[in-house]
Scaffold this motif. Structure first.
Motif, PDB file in Angstrom:
ATOM      1  N   GLU A   1       0.840  -1.206   0.000  1.00 21.50           N
ATOM      2  CA  GLU A   1       0.000   0.000   0.000  1.00 21.50           C
ATOM      3  C   GLU A   1       0.873   1.253   0.000  1.00 21.50           C
ATOM      4  O   GLU A   1       0.618   2.200  -0.751  1.00 21.50           O
ATOM      5  CB  GLU A   1      -0.944  -0.004   1.203  1.00 21.50           C
ATOM      6  N   GLU A   2       1.903   1.256   0.807  1.00 29.14           N
ATOM      7  CA  GLU A   2       2.826   2.389   0.849  1.00 29.14           C
ATOM      8  C   GLU A   2       3.523   2.577  -0.497  1.00 29.14           C
ATOM      9  O   GLU A   2       3.672   3.699  -0.983  1.00 29.14           O
ATOM     10  CB  GLU A   2       3.863   2.180   1.956  1.00 29.14           C
TER      11      GLU A   2
ATOM     12  N   SER B   1       2.342   1.714  -3.390  1.00 28.87           N
ATOM     13  CA  SER B   1       1.336   2.222  -4.329  1.00 28.87           C
ATOM     14  C   SER B   1       1.184   3.728  -4.202  1.00 28.87           C
ATOM     15  O   SER B   1       1.085   4.434  -5.217  1.00 28.87           O
ATOM     16  CB  SER B   1      -0.012   1.534  -4.090  1.00 28.87           C
ATOM     17  N   VAL B   2       1.189   4.224  -2.990  1.00 25.11           N
ATOM     18  CA  VAL B   2       1.091   5.669  -2.772  1.00 25.11           C
ATOM     19  C   VAL B   2       2.320   6.372  -3.346  1.00 25.11           C
ATOM     20  O   VAL B   2       2.209   7.398  -4.029  1.00 25.11           O
ATOM     21  CB  VAL B   2       0.919   5.977  -1.263  1.00 25.11           C
ATOM     22  N   ARG B   3       3.495   5.808  -3.098  1.00 23.49           N
ATOM     23  CA  ARG B   3       4.729   6.417  -3.610  1.00 23.49           C
ATOM     24  C   ARG B   3       4.785   6.364  -5.137  1.00 23.49           C
ATOM     25  O   ARG B   3       5.222   7.319  -5.781  1.00 23.49           O
ATOM     26  CB  ARG B   3       5.943   5.718  -2.999  1.00 23.49           C
TER      27      ARG B   3
END
Length: 151
Positions: free
Chosen positions: A89-90, A92-94
């Motif tokens: 998830e992290e 994907s955000v980056r």
């Protein structure tokens, strides 16, 4: 083996090995009578695990948790999955943020004449975001890309 040999065998630099020891990610190495660090094959195995986790982008704190789970034979795979899923998830955000950066830079590059004049929308946007790019910039970029493909 000494730190240089352990670094070569694990793919982790000697500087990072010292850092991992200082932060407690790995236990301090045994010392020879000469005072030099002495690493075992098990230490190298741990360093390879850490290197692979770093290659996957895990933070040191996450690696510390993963190492604990790796060493705990009574672990629950759900705990490992939870850490990995949170990391995805992290990432994907980056990735989304990086794609936005790329898009903005492509737009600015398309707006820049790239000639001898001092005017530069790239520098103007770095100074004050959003001012340098007119709303029609994306349409011009699409038209330019189509023209480049044709000819």
């Amino acid at each position: 083996m000494n730190i240089g040999e352990a670094a070569k065998a694990s793919g982790v630099s000697a500087k990072m090995i010292r850092y991992y020891e200082a932060t407690g990610l790995i236990p301090k190495a045994e010392r020879r009578t000469s005072g030099y660090r002495d690493y075992s094959p098990a230490d190298v195995h741990n360093l390879r695990f850490i290197r692979r986790a770093r290659d996957m982008g895990f933070a040191v704190a996450e690696i510390h948790e993963l190492l604990g789970l790796w060493r705990d034979r009574s672990r629950h795979s759900a705990d490992v999955k939870r850490i990995a899923a949170a990391h995805v998830e992290e990432l994907s955000v980056r990735i989304a943020a990086m794609e936005e950066m790329r898009s903005t830079l492509q737009t600015l590059i398309g707006c820049c004449a790239g000639d001898d004049r001092p005017d530069c929308p790239i520098l103007a946007d770095l100074e004050e975001p959003g001012v340098a790019v007119r709303p029609d910039a994306q349409a011009r970029l699409r038209e330019r890309a189509i023209a480049n493909r044709r000819g």
